[in-house]
Write an enzyme that holds these catalytic residues in place. Structure first.
Site, PDB file in Angstrom:
ATOM      1  N   VAL A 118       0.738  -1.463   0.224  1.00  0.00           N
ATOM      2  CA  VAL A 118      -0.068   0.354   0.604  1.00  0.00           C
ATOM      3  C   VAL A 118       1.034   0.861   0.165  1.00  0.00           C
ATOM      4  O   VAL A 118       2.311   1.409   0.860  1.00  0.00           O
ATOM      5  CB  VAL A 118      -1.092  -0.183   1.267  1.00  0.00           C
ATOM      6  CG1 VAL A 118      -0.571   0.097   2.661  1.00  0.00           C
ATOM      7  CG2 VAL A 118      -1.520   0.949   1.283  1.00  0.00           C
ATOM      8  N   VAL A 266       5.609  -3.149 -10.819  1.00  0.00           N
ATOM      9  CA  VAL A 266       7.256  -3.133 -11.871  1.00  0.00           C
ATOM     10  C   VAL A 266       7.995  -4.630 -12.310  1.00  0.00           C
ATOM     11  O   VAL A 266       7.896  -5.958 -10.977  1.00  0.00           O
ATOM     12  CB  VAL A 266       8.125  -2.203 -11.775  1.00  0.00           C
ATOM     13  CG1 VAL A 266       9.174  -3.430 -11.958  1.00  0.00           C
ATOM     14  CG2 VAL A 266       8.069  -1.172 -11.607  1.00  0.00           C
ATOM     15  N   HIS A 538      12.009  -7.177   9.698  1.00  0.00           N
ATOM     16  CA  HIS A 538      13.048  -6.655   9.755  1.00  0.00           C
ATOM     17  C   HIS A 538      13.833  -7.238   8.454  1.00  0.00           C
ATOM     18  O   HIS A 538      15.012  -6.485   8.391  1.00  0.00           O
ATOM     19  CB  HIS A 538      13.794  -6.481  10.513  1.00  0.00           C
ATOM     20  CG  HIS A 538      13.083  -5.741  11.795  1.00  0.00           C
ATOM     21  ND1 HIS A 538      13.268  -5.742  13.377  1.00  0.00           N
ATOM     22  CD2 HIS A 538      11.816  -4.850  11.591  1.00  0.00           C
ATOM     23  CE1 HIS A 538      12.686  -4.882  14.126  1.00  0.00           C
ATOM     24  NE2 HIS A 538      11.789  -4.551  12.481  1.00  0.00           N
ATOM     25  N   HIS A 585      14.875  -1.821  15.410  1.00  0.00           N
ATOM     26  CA  HIS A 585      14.109  -1.794  14.763  1.00  0.00           C
ATOM     27  C   HIS A 585      14.584  -1.398  12.999  1.00  0.00           C
ATOM     28  O   HIS A 585      14.983   0.010  13.201  1.00  0.00           O
ATOM     29  CB  HIS A 585      12.580  -1.152  14.642  1.00  0.00           C
ATOM     30  CG  HIS A 585      12.854  -2.111  16.123  1.00  0.00           C
ATOM     31  ND1 HIS A 585      10.921  -3.028  16.093  1.00  0.00           N
ATOM     32  CD2 HIS A 585      12.885  -1.903  17.526  1.00  0.00           C
ATOM     33  CE1 HIS A 585      11.026  -3.815  17.444  1.00  0.00           C
ATOM     34  NE2 HIS A 585      12.076  -2.801  17.762  1.00  0.00           N
TER      35      HIS A 585
END
Ligand SMILES: Cc1cc2nc3c(=O)[nH]c(=O)nc-3n(C[C@H](O)[C@H](O)[C@H](O)COP(=O)(O)OP(=O)(O)OC[C@H]3O[C@@H](n4cnc5c(N)ncnc54)[C@H](O)[C@@H]3O)c2cc1C
Length: 641
Positions: A118, A266, A538, A585
């Site tokens: 999104v 793409v 991550h 993070h």
């Protein structure tokens, strides 16, 4: 961070409210506009990095940019905006919903692997935890690449530039919880400390003081030294999620030199010519879906891949930029042999354990008590206040193994240095589980123990030449031959238990709850970890930067300026570029990377223009590879030419 549900969050249905006027919602509808426009840069992927780049590159009004995103423009969906609802976003329409291969280190379990799909990418579905990473991590990037520009002393200016760190009046005793002068206040990305105090906050502080020789107080986790017990900053501003769509893309949409094309994937990058013997790769192929028309578009200057640590290596491999033997085995024509593309994958393993508590004043009430839930929701809706402004925890600890830990007799320390943690302990004021199923009734504290210096490396390889078939994703979690990763996970759990055994908790915690409570011997703890560990989401390092020029195995696929080795006109700017996963993070490190990349790109003289031998710029063009891979669609494409 969490890949499954905090039960209290399963409250609101998605309320869709797309409202961005200048967006191009479909490649087919926008075909005329795209054909008639000459873009200097085409950025692929509108996540942390792509959003930041699109904003910074269009600050110069003479630079025309196209940003292409596979997901929708629905970044202001209510479930995205409300911080407490973050858990409902995984497995939603905003998640690519990847799955790993069976992980040997996890008892051969395959696990769900979330990535945002999104506007805002994973910053729109993540848990908003805000860490810059330690100075030693950044200094290691500088030493691995030979580029001092990646040093902490240089990137700190970018870390401040991107921040709007709030000293909210709702945060009690804020001055003892962060160091104001190391933060920026005028940048695009909103951040701050939790606005709601919890009863366990004071108990946590008391426990820290009681055990201060092991758990030092760290006033600000973002100072460059992450070690110790601290307050958790979040990318939350005025009670709502801050993400790259809201903070970077939306403000830039008012500029006439930015076009944002959503709902468009793409499928590969394309060679348009050569400069001497060096291929120029400054074009993209894209489509609205598996059976839709294919388009080619060439950038005047560069194509920049910001499709994340899964999307970017997949696009490169599909394009013949990666290990030549892998390309050959799939019948893909190799443009350049880059053995490191798709290799070096790393992530942070995560483990939850639950503790039953005697209090009935916990965040479990957001699911147990519907009246309380409605009150809190009303607070958020009316004023952006209350418990729905919270993230997963108010406090945590980032810890290191001792320098003389026995593991270092056999394994050299994988951490970047003394300011960088080996593991993280999160203290959450409610029951959190990732396995689904029924939740127990009652009140809980959840300890989340995560490994931040994994020694294992995984990989991403192609399953097929079909861009819509997901690649083979193997993060190699806890699959270390040297035993460091499982050992350090075990030490993390033990450290968390020590913290929660402090006298300060005696009137709050009743006992450890569920299966983990019986895991006391090292063997039992290891078995519990292998059976239950998941991942912090991550994923990093799959197109890593290294020293300039050398494109041999292990030397990195990118130059220090993030240009792809062995070609011209192509750069990678996203979390895949980290040579080591940051022990933090990863959202803010990715923002920092993109902020510096924007300056590198602006200052670069290396434009891969079509004046070399190759096709013209800014036009739809056919390609030989397109014909071979998408033979059934050739007729459709031909209609466009
Ligand atoms: C569930 C979850 C929780 C997390 N929690 C935290 C947290 O609390 N704190 C933190 O710091 N980090 C967290 N992270 C990690 C952080 O969000 C990422 O490290 C960061 O967003 C990476 O940025 P990126 O630009 O590399 O990729 P992304 O932000 O993932 O963006 C990549 C974008 O590219 C698009 N894309 C991919 N392929 C294509 C294609 N072929 N064509 C067009 N577009 C494409 C994607 O749809 C996406 O929008 C979390 C991640 C997840 C998934």
């Amino acid at each position: 961070m969490f890949s499954h549900s905090v039960r209290a969050a399963l409250l609101l249905s998605a309320l869709s409210s797309s409202s961005l006027g200048a967006l191009l919602q479909s490649a087919d509808d926008a075909a005329d506009q795209l054909t008639s426009t000459h873009y200097d840069y085409i950025i692929v992927g509108a996540g942390a990095a792509g959003g930041a780049l699109a904003n910074r590159l269009t600050e110069d009004g003479s630079t025309k940019v196209l940003l292409i995103e596979a997901g929708s423009s629905d970044y202001n969906n209510t479930n995205i905006e409300v911080p407490w609802l973050a858990p409902v976003l995984t497995h939603s329409q905003f998640d690519w919903n990847y799955t790993t291969t069976p992980q040997e280190g996890l008892d051969n379990r395959s696990i769900a692997y979330a990535r945002g799909k999104v506007l805002g990418g994973s910053t729109s579905i993540n848990y908003m935890i805000y860490t810059r990473a330690a100075q030693d991590d950044w200094n290691r990037f500088a030493s691995v690449t030979g580029d001092d520009g990646w040093n902490w002393s240089n990137i700190l200016s970018y870390a401040k530039k991107l921040e709007a760190f709030q000293n909210s009046p709702n945060v009690q005793n804020a001055t003892s919880k962060f160091v104001a002068n190391i933060h920026g206040t005028n940048g695009p990305v909103g951040a701050g400390l939790p606005q709601v105090s919890l009863p366990i906050d004071q108990i946590g502080l008391n426990a820290q003081q009681e055990l201060s020789s092991e758990f030092k107080y760290n006033q600000d986790v973002n100072s460059g030294n992450m070690i110790g017990f601290s307050w958790t900053p979040f990318a939350i501003q005025d009670g709502a999620r801050s993400n790259s769509a809201r903070d970077y893309i939306q403000p830039a949409l008012g500029r006439s030199n930015l076009d944002v094309l959503v709902n468009t994937q793409v499928t590969k990058v394309l060679q348009t010519g050569t400069d001497g013997n060096t291929p120029i790769v400054n074009a993209v192929q894209f489509t609205s879906g598996p059976n839709e028309k294919l388009y080619n578009l060439t950038a005047n200057k560069e194509v920049i891949l910001s499709a994340g640590s899964i999307g970017t290596p997949q696009i490169l491999l599909l394009s013949g930029i990666g290990p030549a033997d892998q390309a050959k085995s799939l019948g893909i024509q190799s443009i350049v042999d880059l053995p490191d593309v798709g290799q070096n994958m790393q992530d942070h393993p995560l483990l939850t354990t639950n503790f039953q508590v005697s209090s009935n004043d916990t965040l479990d009430n957001l699911s147990l008590n519907t009246t309380f839930q409605a009150e809190q929701l009303a607070l958020w809706t009316n004023n952006r206040t209350g418990d729905f402004t919270l993230g997963a925890c108010n406090q945590w600890a980032w810890q290191r193994l001792a320098d003389d830990d026995p593991i270092f007799k056999n394994v050299s320390d994988p951490s970047a240095g003394p300011t960088s943690p080996h593991f993280q302990l999160i203290f959450s004021d409610l029951f959190i589980a990732f396995s689904g199923g029924a939740f127990p009734s009652g009140h809980f504290l959840t300890l989340i123990s995560n490994l931040y210096t994994p020694t294992t490396r995984g990989s991403l390889t192609l399953n097929s030449t079909d861009p819509f078939t997901y690649p083979i994703i193997n993060p190699g979690l806890l699959n270390d031959e040297n035993g460091f990763d499982i050992y350090t996970m075990r030490q993390a759990l033990k450290a968390g238990r020590r913290f929660l055994a402090a006298n300060a908790w005696k009137d709050w915690i009743i006992s450890e709850f569920g299966e983990s409570a019986n895991a006391t011997s090292d063997a039992d703890i290891d078995a519990y970890i292998r059976k239950n560990a998941l991942v912090v989401n991550h994923v990093s390092g799959t197109v890593a930067m290294g020293k300039s020029g050398d494109s041999s195995k292990g030397a990195g696929a990118l130059n220090p300026d993030l240009s792809v080795k062995g070609v011209k006109g192509l750069r990678v700017v996203d979390a895949s570029a980290f040579p080591h996963i940051p022990a933090a993070h990863t959202m803010v490190p990715t923002y920092i990377l993109a902020e510096r990349a924007a300056d590198l790109i602006k200052n670069s003289n290396s434009t891969a223009s079509g004046s070399k031998s190759g096709s013209g710029n800014g036009a739809f063009t056919p390609s030989a590879t397109l014909v071979s891979v998408f033979a059934p669609l050739v007729a459709l494409v031909a209609l466009l030419l």
